[in-house]
Design an enzyme around this catalytic site. Structure first.
Site, PDB file in Angstrom:
ATOM      1  N   ASN A   1       0.851  -1.183   0.000  1.00  0.00           N
ATOM      2  CA  ASN A   1       0.000   0.000   0.000  1.00  0.00           C
ATOM      3  C   ASN A   1       0.890   1.237   0.000  1.00  0.00           C
ATOM      4  O   ASN A   1       1.919   1.252   0.695  1.00  0.00           O
ATOM      5  CB  ASN A   1      -0.889   0.028   1.248  1.00  0.00           C
TER       6      ASN A   1
ATOM      7  N   GLU B   1      -0.792   0.508  -5.214  1.00  0.00           N
ATOM      8  CA  GLU B   1      -0.752   1.827  -5.858  1.00  0.00           C
ATOM      9  C   GLU B   1       0.488   1.986  -6.747  1.00  0.00           C
ATOM     10  O   GLU B   1       0.491   2.806  -7.659  1.00  0.00           O
ATOM     11  CB  GLU B   1      -0.805   2.932  -4.809  1.00  0.00           C
TER      12      GLU B   1
ATOM     13  N   ASP C   1      -4.097  21.537   7.711  1.00  0.00           N
ATOM     14  CA  ASP C   1      -4.222  20.531   6.651  1.00  0.00           C
ATOM     15  C   ASP C   1      -5.082  21.075   5.516  1.00  0.00           C
ATOM     16  O   ASP C   1      -5.181  22.294   5.331  1.00  0.00           O
ATOM     17  CB  ASP C   1      -4.811  19.224   7.245  1.00  0.00           C
TER      18      ASP C   1
HETATM   19  C1  LIG Z   1      -5.338  14.553   5.347  1.00  0.00           C
HETATM   20  C2  LIG Z   1      -5.983  13.754   6.156  1.00  0.00           C
HETATM   21  C3  LIG Z   1      -5.694  13.767   7.590  1.00  0.00           C
HETATM   22  C4  LIG Z   1      -7.005  12.819   5.622  1.00  0.00           C
HETATM   23  C5  LIG Z   1      -8.385  13.179   6.105  1.00  0.00           C
HETATM   24  O1  LIG Z   1      -9.177  12.042   5.913  1.00  0.00           O
HETATM   25  P1  LIG Z   1     -10.684  12.094   6.351  1.00  0.00           P
HETATM   26  O2  LIG Z   1     -10.740  12.415   7.816  1.00  0.00           O
HETATM   27  O3  LIG Z   1     -11.212  10.726   6.033  1.00  0.00           O
HETATM   28  O4  LIG Z   1     -11.359  13.186   5.537  1.00  0.00           O
HETATM   29 MN   LIG Z   2      -4.256   1.065  -0.620  1.00  0.00          MN
END
Ligand SMILES: C=C(C)CCOP(=O)(O)O
Ligand SMILES: [Mn+2]
Length: 433
Positions: free
Chosen positions: A137, A197, A243
């Site tokens: 992954n 991936e 983020d």
């Molecule tokens: C960038 C990040 C921490 C992924 C956010 O994933 P989600 O909480 O499933 O929207």
């Molecule tokens: Mn994956």
């Protein structure tokens, strides 16, 4: 095909003055996001350069994938539907540097937003092997630097989190920084656990992805920086961090990552992604679009296009265009889209005459085709994105909503069609000057 292959032969902005990785690099990167920005001199690190804004425009992404701009989503769909197995390995371009390194002695780890922020690598791709299937992954994870050879990693409850939960004890991984955009886009794709991936990236590169073996893992052979590391059971406070929502994400207890060995290409080019800016949005949002479209297609086969909108952080808001066959299609398309991308809080469904990537056109459709008491549905207490500051942080839930901005089936479409001046699309002022 590595990172450097997409920088030669197309315009980049090159800075020669020394740049401080603490705020100054980020501040410069947002001056012009239209093309890659190369820092020839990073203060304190004389033997390396840095680069950002590599995938800040869809044109650059299209160029990197050797497709037209409008074909990006289809290329991603093809690659995820038919990944290309890796055919053999080659010698790595990177070389061993140190064991248990003090990482920021060797490479800059920037800060981006504020005094109380920690140093972060926001461009790191973690490679791990599923203990049950052996399938690898790849996924992006922000890495908060905690000194010496330690990071604290944001481990969202997705594929890598699942792999780790099924691994007895610490999990050995590789972390790569600075790879071809096809590898970055593939790593940002939330596909099925059976999907490697790297094979998606190989498909995007027509089978030309060079890989090499490192500590039992397969990694891009032309990576600029590689760290073999171990995700330990110990957790520490991770954050705060800006983020994709461009707001400060909350502090959480997250796993410690201990770097075992550091590898660098000679004269490495350190890949920097400034969180919350355009290329971060492209890397997060764009790979979701083909997946959402594929899932909506199962419900409404006449779906035309899916766009996660920049105004919605390319993550929380989406627009789906359909060729409506019957009343109710729009609601079904909206429900399918919300299910396909659980981080999405709002979806607007429009007819095929509306460009979902054009916010003014979408707003025009809402303004002229929506009756709020009939065309808006809400879903309360649903699991939303961890990045959404509006959520109930105790439960992690929020209210999602869909807007049916399609023309009602029992009305004449002509009443809702935007009038245009005859010939306006073909004529030009230049012909009359
Ligand atoms: C960038 C990040 C921490 C992924 C956010 O994933 P989600 O909480 O499933 O929207
Ligand atoms: Mn994956």
């Amino acid at each position: 095909m590595g990172l450097r292959s997409v920088l030669s032969g197309s315009p980049v902005t090159e800075l020669t003055e020394p740049v401080d990785p603490r705020f100054e690099l980020a501040a410069l990167s947002v001056q012009d996001e239209s093309q890659p920005l190369v820092f020839d001199s990073v203060a304190g690190y004389p033997d390396l350069s840095a680069v950002t804004n590599v995938v800040s425009s869809r044109e650059r992404i299209a160029g990197a994938l050797d497709v037209d701009r409008g074909e990006i989503v289809d290329a991603m769909t093809r690659a995820t539907t038919d990944p290309v197995p890796l055919d053999g390995t080659t010698a790595a371009t990177f070389e061993y540097v140190a064991t248990s390194p003090t990482v920021d002695d060797h490479v800059p780890i920037p800060t981006y937003y504020d005094e109380h922020e920690r140093q972060y690598i926001a461009s790191g791709i973690v490679i791990a092997k599923d203990p049950d299937t052996g399938v690898q992954n790849l996924s992006f994870h922000r890495l908060m630097y905690d000194g010496e050879n330690e990071f604290v990693m944001r481990l969202v409850e997705r594929h890598l989190h699942d792999i780790r939960s099924r691994t007895d004890g610490p999990l050995d991984v590789a972390i790569v920084v600075g790879v071809h955009p096809a590898v970055e886009l593939a790593a940002a794709t939330s596909g099925s656990p059976e999907m490697d991936e790297l094979e998606v990236a190989n498909a995007l590169l027509d089978g030309d992805l060079a890989v090499t073996k490192l500590d039992g893992l397969t990694v891009p052979a032309e990576a600029e920086l590689v760290m073999t590391a171990t995700i330990r059971d110990e957790t520490r406070a991770e954050g705060p961090f800006v983020d994709l929502s461009r707001t400060w994400d909350t502090v959480r207890q997250q796993p410690v990552v201990e770097v075992r060995d550091l590898y660098l290409r000679p004269d490495p080019m350190i890949r920097v992604v400034v969180p919350g800016k355009r290329e971060h949005a492209h890397l997060m949002g764009l790979p979701q679009e083909p997946r959402i479209k594929r899932i909506v297609e199962n419900t409404v086969p006449t779906v035309q296009e899916v766009v996660l909108t920049p105004g919605g952080c390319s993550w929380l808001h989406g627009v789906v265009s359909i060729e409506k066959r019957t009343e109710g299609d729009a609601k079904n398309a909206g429900l399918a889209a919300l299910a396909a991308h659980p981080s999405m809080k709002r979806v607007v469904v429009v007819d095929e005459d509306i460009d979902p990537a054009d916010p003014d056109a979408v707003e025009w459709a809402v303004a002229t085709r929506v009756q709020a008491d009939q065309d808006i549905e809400t879903v309360e207490n649903a699991k939303g994105s961890s990045l959404d500051p509006s959520q109930d942080f105790e439960t992690g839930t929020l209210t999602k909503w869909l807007v049916d901005a399609t023309v009602p089936s029992n009305r004449d479409r002509a009443e809702f069609t935007e009038a245009t001046v005859p010939g306006a699309a073909e004529i030009s002022l230049a012909e009359y000057q």
